[in-house]
Enzyme design. Structure first.
Site, mmCIF file in Angstrom:
data_model
loop_
_atom_site.group_PDB
_atom_site.id
_atom_site.type_symbol
_atom_site.label_atom_id
_atom_site.label_comp_id
_atom_site.label_asym_id
_atom_site.label_seq_id
_atom_site.Cartn_x
_atom_site.Cartn_y
_atom_site.Cartn_z
ATOM 1 N N GLY A 11 107.580 32.436 -49.404
ATOM 2 C CA GLY A 11 106.329 32.197 -50.131
ATOM 3 C C GLY A 11 105.348 31.337 -49.352
ATOM 4 N N GLN A 12 104.239 30.991 -50.015
ATOM 5 C CA GLN A 12 103.141 30.290 -49.333
ATOM 6 C C GLN A 12 103.607 28.958 -48.727
ATOM 7 O OE1 GLN A 12 100.117 28.421 -51.675
ATOM 8 N NE2 GLN A 12 98.536 28.590 -50.111
ATOM 9 N N ARG A 36 113.584 38.187 -51.177
ATOM 10 C CA ARG A 36 113.129 39.294 -50.331
ATOM 11 C C ARG A 36 114.105 39.550 -49.181
ATOM 12 N NH1 ARG A 36 106.798 37.461 -50.306
ATOM 13 N NH2 ARG A 36 107.477 35.847 -51.744
ATOM 14 N N TYR A 141 102.890 28.164 -67.457
ATOM 15 C CA TYR A 141 103.200 27.546 -66.157
ATOM 16 C C TYR A 141 103.287 26.027 -66.331
ATOM 17 C CZ TYR A 141 102.370 26.282 -61.202
ATOM 18 O OH TYR A 141 102.455 25.764 -59.933
ATOM 19 N N ILE A 171 96.992 24.669 -52.971
ATOM 20 C CA ILE A 171 97.320 24.528 -51.543
ATOM 21 C C ILE A 171 96.557 25.581 -50.731
ATOM 22 C CG2 ILE A 171 99.183 24.471 -49.828
ATOM 23 C CD1 ILE A 171 99.643 22.388 -51.930
HETATM 24 C C1 AKB Z 1 98.231 27.695 -59.285
HETATM 25 O O1 AKB Z 1 97.000 27.815 -59.170
HETATM 26 O O2 AKB Z 1 98.885 28.201 -60.203
HETATM 27 C C2 AKB Z 1 98.949 26.835 -58.281
HETATM 28 C C3 AKB Z 1 99.043 25.424 -58.741
HETATM 29 C C4 AKB Z 1 97.861 24.548 -58.714
HETATM 30 O O3 AKB Z 1 100.085 24.992 -59.123
HETATM 31 N N1 AKB Z 1 98.295 26.907 -57.015
#
Ligand code: AKB
Length: 316
Positions: A11-12, A36, A141, A171
């Protein structure tokens, strides 16, 4: 840290963290892993294991095989995709974390789990957001991030597991693209500026958010795990900040290098609502005091570097 396992290494953040960890601790001592099967080029130079964060049996085998003492858990569904798939978001973000916390308890390894600015909500003070403050996020989230912070603290206090983490801003990086986040525009804008000279932003002008350049994000992940535990009053999770900007500010920086660059808007209501519920700028004094956090990049130095690196990469 002697033997390290990075989960979500394709991932990133993972793809760049693995590279930096291997420079510091040796290629053979940093095991990259991801669900992956195709290994990204940047991390092909050392051990790689295909791992599902929910497969506790296989993870235990890998941890014992490589004598792992530290795990970086970078597996997560980000904020915007989480709104489209809330159940999956909970299953991966929390199911994966609980799997690793239980293994950490049993097999005795330290665990890094990132939280995010997404762990805050509309009732949180938006400016100079304190380390300890109200956290009532309105996205799934965010719910998984707050629950994750609490779970990590619980496993530390109750079972002595060495859990640590930081609350990441958006990020910005030039190796692996992020996916499904609210802050993704701040990466895409550089690619489009170089490739097309124009970018259509999905967040409105005036949306200020904390952002961070990848080298600082990687440094934070390494430094917090190297920090002297006796100095840590907090563990999960430290605010870490380096810059806060809105789309107009980043466009103005890009124009210093690409004067003809044009910024347009086509607002994504879901992302705009999420961004609006997040802080404008966090106070990271606890991280600075407890483990010496100090970022190297601001918006100007980051933009210069992004344009140089991507300019070369995209012309190839
Ligand atoms: C998102 O935008 O969901 C992430 C974060 C700020 O946790 N980059």
């Amino acid at each position: 840290m002697k033997n390290i396992l990075v989960m979500g290494a394709a991932g990133q953040i993972g793809s760049e963290l693995v590279v930096e960890l291997r420079k510091k601790y040796g290629k053979e001592n940093v095991v990259a892993s991801d669900i992956r099967t195709v290994i990204p080029t940047e991390i092909k130079d050392g051990p790689y294991e295909v791992l599902d964060v929910l497969d506790s049996v296989k993870i235990a085998v890998v941890i014992k095989k490589h004598n792992i003492d530290t795990v970086y858990n970078l597996v997560a569904l980000l904020s915007a995709v989480g709104e489209a798939k809330p159940k999956l978001s909970w299953d991966i973000n929390i199911g994966g974390l609980v799997t690793l916390l239980e293994l950490a308890r049993e097999l005795d390894f330290a665990l890094f789990t990132p939280s995010s600015i997404g762990a805050f909500g509309p009732e949180t003070p938006a400016d100079n957001t304190p380390q300890d403050t109200i956290q009532r996020p309105t996205t799934i989230y965010g719910v998984t991030k707050v629950a994750g912070e609490l779970l990590c603290d619980y496993y530390h206090k109750r079972f002595g597991v060495d859990t640590r983490g930081v609350r990441y801003p958006g990020i910005i990086s030039n190796v692996t693209l992020p996916g499904g986040g609210t802050t993704d525009y701040a990466v895409e804008i550089y690619y489009k500026a170089i490739e097309e000279g124009t970018f259509t932003c999905n967040l409105p002008a005036g949306t200020f958010l904390d952002m961070m350049y990848m080298p600082d994000a990687v440094k934070a992940a390494i430094d917090i795990m190297e920090a002297d535990p006796s100095k840590l009053k907090h563990r999960n999770c430290f605010n870490v900040a380096s810059m806060s900007f809105d789309p107009e500010m980043i466009a103005a920086e890009i124009k210093k290098h690409i004067p003809e660059f044009e910024l347009k808007y086509d607002i994504d209501e879901v992302r705009a609502r999420i961004a609006d519920s997040w802080p404008n700028k966090m106070d990271d004094s606890a991280a600075r005091e407890e483990w010496g956090w100090k970022p190297d990049f601001d918006i100007t130095s980051m933009t210069k570097d992004m344009i140089e690196v991507l300019g070369t990469k995209l012309k190839k």
